[in-house]
Enzyme design. Structure first.
Site, mmCIF file in Angstrom:
data_model
loop_
_atom_site.group_PDB
_atom_site.id
_atom_site.type_symbol
_atom_site.label_atom_id
_atom_site.label_comp_id
_atom_site.label_asym_id
_atom_site.label_seq_id
_atom_site.Cartn_x
_atom_site.Cartn_y
_atom_site.Cartn_z
ATOM 1 N N SER A 75 0.843 -1.198 0.000
ATOM 2 C CA SER A 75 0.000 0.000 0.000
ATOM 3 C C SER A 75 0.873 1.241 0.000
ATOM 4 C CB SER A 75 -0.913 -0.010 1.239
ATOM 5 O OG SER A 75 -1.834 1.051 1.188
ATOM 6 N N ASP A 76 0.375 2.277 -0.644
ATOM 7 C CA ASP A 76 1.078 3.558 -0.656
ATOM 8 C C ASP A 76 0.037 4.661 -0.746
ATOM 9 O OD1 ASP A 76 3.933 4.720 -0.899
ATOM 10 O OD2 ASP A 76 2.756 5.857 -2.354
ATOM 11 N N GLN A 77 0.325 5.797 -0.143
ATOM 12 C CA GLN A 77 -0.657 6.890 -0.118
ATOM 13 C C GLN A 77 -0.005 8.236 -0.372
ATOM 14 O OE1 GLN A 77 -2.372 8.481 3.679
ATOM 15 N NE2 GLN A 77 -4.266 7.612 2.873
#
Length: 199
Positions: A75-77
């Site tokens: 995951s990356d944001q």
């Protein structure tokens, strides 16, 4: 508790983020964490949505190379204001600047999510949006908030699960967990598609 799912596979979160670890724990599945090894530098002209999907995929692939039979979550944001990415501020002065720029405005958070199934080689990826409309904030309110919560390791300079909620006019999105960094609603669907039931 065993560190494996009922079918014997391991579930691995490709992250060292305590926020993502706490979110994943809510599903009640056994899992481990592993730091991914990938370059997170944005490419020239790369759109924010493309960036977070690419990095979520790269993080999952990095850990899957070390955990070949596991289900690996990447995951990356990023936070986006006027098309520009707001990173983690790192210190008080940058956090003040971020919140001052966001005050009275809408900031979009894009979270890339990837589930890499080592057994089948199947990869599921998605980008989950979530928007925040900030209240008009005074310099004193911003300073008070930052000194109380010190969210210097959070994109956008706030923790929505804490006092940060006082900064907002409204929230807009399908999954509030996405704002913290791991869209659980979408993840549950991905896990079930990979044969890992949550309920």
């Amino acid at each position: 508790m065993s560190d494996a799912l009922p079918d014997g596979r391991r579930l691995v979160l490709a992250s060292t983020s305590r926020y993502r670890r706490e979110l994943l724990a809510r599903l009640g599945l056994p899992f481990t964490t592993c730091a991914p090894d990938c370059d997170e530098t944005p490419r020239p002209g790369e759109a924010p949505a493309v960036l977070v999907e690419r990095l979520a995929r790269a993080k999952a692939a990095s850990v899957a190379a070390r955990e070949p039979h596991a289900l690996v979550i990447g995951s990356d944001q990023v936070a986006v204001l006027d098309g520009a990415i707001l990173g983690k501020p790192g210190d008080h002065a940058r956090a003040v600047a971020q919140l001052a720029a966001a005050a009275g405005r809408r900031v979009e958070f894009l979270t890339g999510l990837c589930l890499h199934d080592g057994a089948s080689g199947h990869v599921q990826c998605d980008v989950v949006p979530y928007a925040v409309e900030f209240r008009a904030l005074t310099a004193a309110q911003i300073d008070t908030y930052l000194r109380r919560e010190q969210p210097y390791d959070c994109a956008g300079s706030f923790k929505s699960e804490g006092l940060g909620i006082a900064l907002f006019e409204r929230l807009d999105g399908d999954d509030p967990n996405a704002l913290i960094g791991l869209p659980l609603i979408r993840l549950v669907r991905m896990l079930e598609a990979a044969g890992a039931t949550v309920l």
